[in-house]
Design a protein around this motif. Structure first.
Motif, PDB file in Angstrom:
ATOM      1  N   ALA A 243       0.893  -7.888 -10.026  1.00 33.65           N
ATOM      2  CA  ALA A 243       1.557  -6.638 -10.410  1.00 33.65           C
ATOM      3  C   ALA A 243       0.553  -5.494 -10.471  1.00 33.65           C
ATOM      4  N   GLN A 244      -0.646  -5.807 -10.945  1.00 33.57           N
ATOM      5  CA  GLN A 244      -1.659  -4.758 -11.036  1.00 33.57           C
ATOM      6  C   GLN A 244      -2.175  -4.370  -9.662  1.00 33.57           C
ATOM      7  N   GLU A 246      -0.519  -4.544  -6.893  1.00 37.97           N
ATOM      8  CA  GLU A 246       0.521  -3.749  -6.247  1.00 37.97           C
ATOM      9  C   GLU A 246       0.574  -2.351  -6.852  1.00 37.97           C
ATOM     10  N   GLY A 247       0.367  -2.276  -8.170  1.00 31.75           N
ATOM     11  CA  GLY A 247       0.361  -0.966  -8.808  1.00 31.75           C
ATOM     12  C   GLY A 247      -0.687  -0.060  -8.198  1.00 31.75           C
ATOM     13  N   ALA A 248      -1.858  -0.616  -7.985  1.00 34.48           N
ATOM     14  CA  ALA A 248      -2.937   0.183  -7.399  1.00 34.48           C
ATOM     15  C   ALA A 248      -2.607   0.546  -5.955  1.00 34.48           C
ATOM     16  N   LEU A 249      -2.077  -0.425  -5.205  1.00 34.43           N
ATOM     17  CA  LEU A 249      -1.722  -0.150  -3.814  1.00 34.43           C
ATOM     18  C   LEU A 249      -0.683   0.963  -3.717  1.00 34.43           C
ATOM     19  N   ALA A 250       0.304   0.889  -4.624  1.00 33.88           N
ATOM     20  CA  ALA A 250       1.381   1.869  -4.563  1.00 33.88           C
ATOM     21  C   ALA A 250       0.890   3.267  -4.907  1.00 33.88           C
ATOM     22  N   LEU A 251      -0.254   3.346  -5.587  1.00 39.51           N
ATOM     23  CA  LEU A 251      -0.822   4.662  -5.886  1.00 39.51           C
ATOM     24  C   LEU A 251      -1.632   5.185  -4.707  1.00 39.51           C
ATOM     25  N   GLY A 252      -1.711   4.400  -3.667  1.00 39.56           N
ATOM     26  CA  GLY A 252      -2.494   4.834  -2.519  1.00 39.56           C
ATOM     27  C   GLY A 252      -3.939   4.420  -2.617  1.00 39.56           C
ATOM     28  N   ALA A 253      -4.170   3.221  -3.152  1.00 38.43           N
ATOM     29  CA  ALA A 253      -5.539   2.726  -3.211  1.00 38.43           C
ATOM     30  C   ALA A 253      -5.852   1.964  -1.933  1.00 38.43           C
ATOM     31  N   THR A 254      -7.065   2.136  -1.439  1.00 40.55           N
ATOM     32  CA  THR A 254      -7.500   1.326  -0.311  1.00 40.55           C
ATOM     33  C   THR A 254      -7.876  -0.049  -0.841  1.00 40.55           C
ATOM     34  N   GLU A 257     -10.640   0.129  -3.192  1.00 36.80           N
ATOM     35  CA  GLU A 257     -10.258   0.754  -4.469  1.00 36.80           C
ATOM     36  C   GLU A 257      -9.420  -0.189  -5.324  1.00 36.80           C
ATOM     37  N   ARG A 260     -11.877  -2.307  -6.971  1.00 34.23           N
ATOM     38  CA  ARG A 260     -12.606  -1.577  -8.012  1.00 34.23           C
ATOM     39  C   ARG A 260     -11.750  -1.308  -9.240  1.00 34.23           C
ATOM     40  N   THR A 261     -10.462  -0.985  -9.039  1.00 32.52           N
ATOM     41  CA  THR A 261      -9.638  -0.612 -10.188  1.00 32.52           C
ATOM     42  C   THR A 261      -8.968  -1.800 -10.864  1.00 32.52           C
ATOM     43  N   THR A 262      -8.730  -2.895 -10.130  1.00 26.82           N
ATOM     44  CA  THR A 262      -8.009  -3.998 -10.776  1.00 26.82           C
ATOM     45  C   THR A 262      -8.784  -5.317 -10.775  1.00 26.82           C
TER      46      THR A 262
END
Lengths: 361, 258
Positions: A243-244, A246-254, A257, A260-262
């Motif tokens: 879920a996390q 996907e959350g980052a991906l949906a924000l437009g994370a490469t 990223e 790095r973020t999750t």
């Protein structure tokens, strides 16, 4: 009926009841008597007795589990105690300062002088070199396997990495001394020549081109602890909640990223824990380092091109000397230090893990 | 801001499995479009195809086109990362980044886009949290981790995070299904406000919710088990719920199946 007698039994000792342990089998006889007996025993029994129904299976399992726990702890305590008891007489006979001296003269029990400074330096230096090399590599492998590699490739690759742990350490030692050391010579000479002004890369107590130094040992150790760190890191990175991600991906994370973020914040503490496990292994590694590191009487220059002995390899090398109590005691004292430091490293790993765990919630 | 979506002949696959067949529909700007239908009918799959999240799953495949104000998001050379920055998404389960503070969660998207200006980040934090009706509740603890909020607050935090980047379209995948009625109401009120500025597509299992919040409703159905899901009909929400043109829609809405 049986329940109440059970509970009476359990509360009997504190209540100073009449029934001695020998009557365990005759509870049925002792049981009915109890309620009739005067007040004192009954009040404390009732609150605990009526509420708790303890089944035989539970009690058995609890006993076994508790027993195993106690067993492990007492084994460790016994080892520590053994080391301490054997080390103390040798430490009394020691003519040098055990913590501050670098010499190791234990052949004559009447005239022993030994200290751990040199051993500690070689041990710590080679382990740290190993950790500095292994941590980024292991982290990279784990991220590759969990985030980038296609599933078909990830499995066999992970298996190969795990296989590194199955290689006997004496093989690593031979490989390091015979194959790796010659290959590393030019590298070592280059580092020593270019960065020699930094003390840690300065000339060691053996020529930089000898190859049988901390530098080589550290690289071999790095390969040896790679599977441990990679294995732990892979497991924690894999457990990043999707879920996390996907959350980052949906924000437009490469992809990077997302890591790095999750993935990284989630797995960081586990990764550090794995690295500490690796450090524990590196500190205690014996055979490989005994083979690789050359022996020298000169004290260390506190450079990674030093040679010498680690705690463990010193003990291994000294086994021929184990002919009297005091000499053995000296080695055991060195072993005690190793024991304590691995303990400390593990405690540190726990502390780091719990610390970053707190940051999460 | 607030662009329309034209979905043409969309076919979606998971490996060999044909999940959704021939979906064609329009999503109007500044309105709420609800996707309803029984479980497994492919409505979430269609939603995830709109911002190219479908292809994140290994083995998935997309045919057809999704036009965002005329630009096909599946055109060759279009970067899916860029698409996801302009089409935001809110998930079924609130998924704030647990290690980040509330503030960092809100501006995570902006930071990914490279915005560093502190003042701007501050402004966006407040604007987005106000936009998600969460500002009053969290303004005193912006530095606390987002994981410490209640479920409903976390979901509103995720909405704040999604609108912080001012997307053209906001996709919501059953955003209230894990929430209690009061939090659900808060989110529904929020949706009504957000549609002034955003194009919203919402997947929901709750038909009253679809009736309450949406302007048009699309009904998806599974003709038979193992067959791909299809769009049965799409129309104005009032009409779909009172006088649907298809028997299947009427059956589903009146509770005869699904």
């Amino acid at each position: 009926m049986t329940e109440s007698t059970n509970s009476e039994w359990r509360s009997a000792p504190p209540g100073e009841a009449v029934t001695p342990p020998g009557e365990a089998g005759s509870t049925l006889v002792g049981g009915p008597e109890e309620p009739v007996s005067p007040e004192p025993p009954t009040p404390p029994e009732q609150p605990g007795g009526k509420k708790k129904v303890v089944r035989l299976g539970d009690r058995l399992f609890q006993g076994v589990a508790t027993g195993s726990g106690i067993f492990v702890v007492s084994i460790i305590a016994a080892i520590g105690l053994f080391l301490l008891v054997r080390a103390i007489p040798a430490l009394h006979a020691n003519e040098a300062n055990f913590l501050l001296s670098g010499q190791w003269r234990t052949g004559d029990p009447e005239n022993m002088a030994f200290g751990i400074v040199d051993l500690a330096w070689i041990t710590v230096a080679s382990s740290l070199v190993a950790l500095i090399i292994a941590m980024p590599v292991a982290g990279g492998i784990a991220l590759f396997l969990t985030q980038y590699a296609p599933k078909v490739l990830a499995r066999p690759f992970a298996y190969v990495v795990d296989l590194l742990a199955a290689v006997p350490s004496v093989i690593y030692g031979l490989w390091g001394a015979l194959v790796l050391a010659p290959v590393l010579k030019p590298v070592a000479l280059w580092i020593n020549g270019t960065l020699g002004w930094i003390p840690i890369f300065a000339d060691g107590n053996v020529p930089a081109n000898s190859g049988s130094n901390v530098f080589t040992a550290g690289i071999v150790l790095a390969v040896m602890i790679l599977p441990i760190i990679t294995g732990v890191a892979r497991e924690v990175f894999e457990r990043t909640p999707s879920a996390q991600i996907e959350g980052a991906l949906a924000l437009g994370a490469t992809k990077w990223e997302v890591v790095r973020t999750t993935v990284w914040p989630f797995g960081r503490s586990g990764f550090v824990g794995g690295a500490m496990l690796g450090l524990g292994r590196a500190l205690g590694e014996t055979v490989a380092l005994t083979v690789i590191l050359s022996y020298t009487f000169e004290g260390p220059h506190y450079s990674i091109f030093d040679a010498g002995a680690t705690f463990a390899s010193r003990i291994a090398l000294g086994s021929a000397e184990f002919n009297n109590h005091l000499t053995v005691g000296a080695y055991i004292a060195a072993g005690l230090v190793l024991f304590i430091s691995t303990f400390a490293v593990n405690a540190l790993a726990r502390w780091i893990e719990s610390g970053s765990g707190k940051g999460k919630k | 801001m607030a662009k329309r979506l034209d979905i043409n002949d969309l076919n979606l696959y998971y490996n060999k499995f044909h999940a959704v067949q021939d979906v064609t529909l329009q999503v109007h700007a500044r309105s709420v479009t609800a996707f309803i239908g029984p479980s497994g009918c492919g409505k979430s799959t269609v939603l995830r195809a709109l911002n190219r999240m479908h292809e994140v799953i290994p083995g998935s495949r997309v045919e057809g086109s999704v036009l965002l104000d005329g630009e096909n998001v599946y055109a060759p050379g279009v970067d899916p990362v860029q698409v996801r920055r302009t089409i935001g998404m809110v998930f079924q389960r609130a998924n704030p980044f647990p290690t980040m503070s509330i503030r960092d969660n809100v501006v995570a998207g902006l930071k990914l886009a490279g915005v560093k200006d502190k003042k701007r980040l501050e402004e966006v934090t407040e604007r987005s949290l106000r936009g998600a009706n969460l500002w009053e509740e969290v303004k005193d603890r912006l530095n606390k981790p987002g994981g410490g909020l209640s479920g409903g607050q976390q979901q509103r935090l995720c909405i704040a995070r999604a609108i912080a980047v001012q997307p053209d379209v906001l996709l919501m995948d059953e955003p209230c299904s894990a929430l209690d009625p009061i939090s659900t109401l808060a989110i529904e009120d929020l949706i009504a406000e957000l549609k002034k500025d955003y194009t919203i597509v919402i997947v929901t299992h709750n038909m009253q919710q679809a009736a309450r919040v949406s302007d048009q409703t699309a009904f998806f159905n599974l003709p038979e088990v193992g067959q791909p899901g299809q769009l049965v009909e799409i129309g104005e929400t009032g009409k779909i719920f009172s006088n649907p043109s298809q028997k299947a829609t009427e059956g589903y809405i009146s509770g005869r199946f699904g």
